[in-house]
Scaffold this active site. Structure first.
Site, PDB file in Angstrom:
ATOM      1  CB  SER A   1      43.297  74.131   6.351  1.00  0.00           C
ATOM      2  OG  SER A   1      44.583  74.547   6.777  1.00  0.00           O
ATOM      3  CE  LYS A   2      41.294  67.572   9.582  1.00  0.00           C
ATOM      4  NZ  LYS A   2      40.210  66.627   9.599  1.00  0.00           N
ATOM      5  NE  ARG A   3      46.100  68.278   6.393  1.00  0.00           N
ATOM      6  CZ  ARG A   3      45.472  67.312   7.041  1.00  0.00           C
ATOM      7  NH1 ARG A   3      45.662  67.133   8.334  1.00  0.00           N
ATOM      8  NH2 ARG A   3      44.652  66.487   6.411  1.00  0.00           N
TER       9      ARG A   3
END
Ligand code: GLU
Length: 509
Positions: free
Chosen positions: A252-254
């Site tokens: 995930s981009k987080r």
């Protein structure tokens, strides 16, 4: 039989490395069998899909070196290749299902549905929810339509027994039918959901093998029902292992940059990125780490895909990219690639207007604009401390974190939108704009002052901005799980309060 595979991205955001990963395996499988590889755009979600996103996905896949035989841009005999242009086909299919009793109209309003869900949950039910309209007779259902009641069309699922599925890599998968929900197939606006459109298109496009992420396994029983209802053969299923963050959660981009544009901007070679994605689930018979797409194709064997949770590790990608840079390019090619990357007219002409007013000679450009060629900035905590008007480290961390959350919501990324967003955030946080922006300058350029911030952010691009802001937070102190929860709540509250005060200031409607 001609092998036909496809990748079917939804154009709802930045081009994701996972899309290139799935495309790569579909491409290799088809090509190895002398077959065809198709690109289909699944844009049935009208509110989230955009043509900009579609274009970025096509460009990004081309950049990594994947090509397709049929697709929205190249055409083909099975088009159109955009689901939004195939609506009539899905409506007809839904009608067929309805007429055959494989689907039913459900007239629940969204409030009723929410209430039913809550009831279902409270009752601690272990089976999936059943609509009260499931067994309505056709005449009763037609009568409600005649009254003008809005409805969706849902899949009729067996309530007993077990669904048995075959996956080429995983073997037999069994799912109790009472766990499978009565999936909405056609929404009240007449648009299909993913499930209906995907099955109808795979059939009409002659897809023989579906290689896709393992997150779709739970959809497979519904798809199997649909194929059976239509009397169509189901393509062979190959669910690929999901790419993961180093902590094993879904990539995930987080936690990890996921946009292909980020890797392009950071100066990775497309060949190395594709090589790395191939390595995620597959290895060469001789276990060599560096291989080209052609080499992968020559040795590809779908049955050697390994199912362990592959971790997308940027440090490992760095290593592999370094090998490519050192060993695979001649010096002349190297120079060409650097020029293509960022020392090109297009990139320079975005930067020059920002530095021209301040440079007296070309050699001034490096100190003024060198940061446009960096990855994340080399910062120490001291760089982010003592900024005028900023209370302490936590304030810097809070400013950058809150703004990151807000910037993440943006779809457009241009100086005006960025400026309006950061102005709004200054109001939300009760800070002067100048104070809010101070840590941005340092995080993004490594200096207390730099080129005009909003334009600079637009040029750097969303992904690199996100990476640099997050890095700055981490340099001071990474956000703890507790802070994440607490700050998110405070962030939501502050925004709601700000929105309410704006509404109050605007007066009664
Ligand atoms: N549109 C789906 C996606 O975004 C496609 C899934 C599939 O391959 O069936 O991944």
């Amino acid at each position: 039989m001609t092998v036909r595979t496809r990748v079917a991205p939804s154009p709802t955001g930045d081009p994701h490395v996972g899309t290139a990963y799935v495309a790569l395996f579909n491409y290799c499988f088809a090509k190895q069998h002398g077959g065809e590889f198709i690109l289909r755009i699944e844009d049935t979600d009208q509110t989230r899909s955009s043509s900009e996103s579609e274009q970025m996905i096509l460009d990004a896949l081309r950049w990594v070196g994947i090509t397709w035989d049929e697709g929205p841009d190249v055409g083909g005999a099975h088009g159109p290749y955009r689901q939004s242009e195939r609506a009539a086909l899905y409506q007809e299919a839904a009608q067929t299902l309805l007429d055959g009793g494989h689907a039913f109209r459900c007239f629940l309003t969204s409030d009723e549905l929410t209430a039913l869900r809550a009831e279902h949950q409270q009752a601690g039910a272990t089976h999936s929810m059943v609509s009260p309209y499931t067994d309505l007779s056709r005449a009763e259902s037609d009568a409600l339509v005649a009254e003008g009641r809005p409805f969706v069309i849902r899949l009729r699922t067996p309530r007993e027994g077990t669904c048995v599925l075959q996956d080429r890599l995983r073997g037999t998968i069994e799912v109790a039918w009472d766990q499978v929900d009565q999936q909405v197939l056609l929404k009240s606006d007449g648009f299909p959901t993913y499930h209906l459109a995907n099955v109808v298109d795979d059939h009409h496009m002659g897809i023989t093998h579906v290689l896709r992420g393992e997150e779709w396994i739970s959809s497979a029983p519904k798809h199997q029902l649909l194929y059976a209802a239509f009397g169509w053969d189901m393509p062979q299923l190959v669910h690929l292992p999901l790419l993961r963050n180093p902590d094993k959660s879904k990539l995930s981009k987080r936690k990890n940059p996921t946009s292909i544009l980020y890797y392009e901007r950071m100066g990775y070679l497309p060949e190395a990125l594709l090589n790395y994605l191939g390595r995620m689930a597959w290895s060469m018979p001789d276990e060599r780490e560096q291989f080209s797409l052609d080499e992968m194709l020559a040795h590809f064997d779908v049955d050697r895909i390994s199912l362990g949770g592959p971790v997308f590790d940027v440090a490992k990608l760095d290593w592999l990219n370094g090998v490519w840079l050192r060993e695979a390019l001649t010096e002349a090619e190297y120079a060409d690639r650097v020029a293509q990357w960022a020392l090109n007219r297009d990139y320079l002409s975005q930067i020059i207007p920002l530095v021209r007013p301040r440079a007296n000679k070309f050699s001034d450009l490096a100190p003024l604009a060198g940061f446009f060629l960096h990855g994340v900035m080399d910062l120490s905590p001291a760089d982010l401390q003592g900024l005028k008007g900023v209370a302490d480290d936590d304030e810097v961390r809070r400013i950058l974190t809150w703004c990151l959350w807000r910037l993440d919501e943006l779809r457009a990324w241009d100086p005006d939108v960025i400026q309006a967003t950061l102005r709004e955030m200054a109001e939300v946080m009760g800070l002067k704009l100048r104070v809010l922006l101070a840590p941005f300058f340092v995080a993004l350029s490594g200096q207390k002052s730099a080129t005009p911030l909003f334009q600079t952010m637009a040029i750097l691009g969303k992904d690199l901005v996100r990476a640099r802001l997050r890095h700055a937070v981490d340099v001071l102190k990474p956000l703890s799980g507790k802070e994440q929860g607490r700050w998110r709540k405070a962030f939501d509250e502050a925004r709601a309060e700000h929105a309410a005060s704006l509404a109050a200031a605007a007066g009664p409607a």
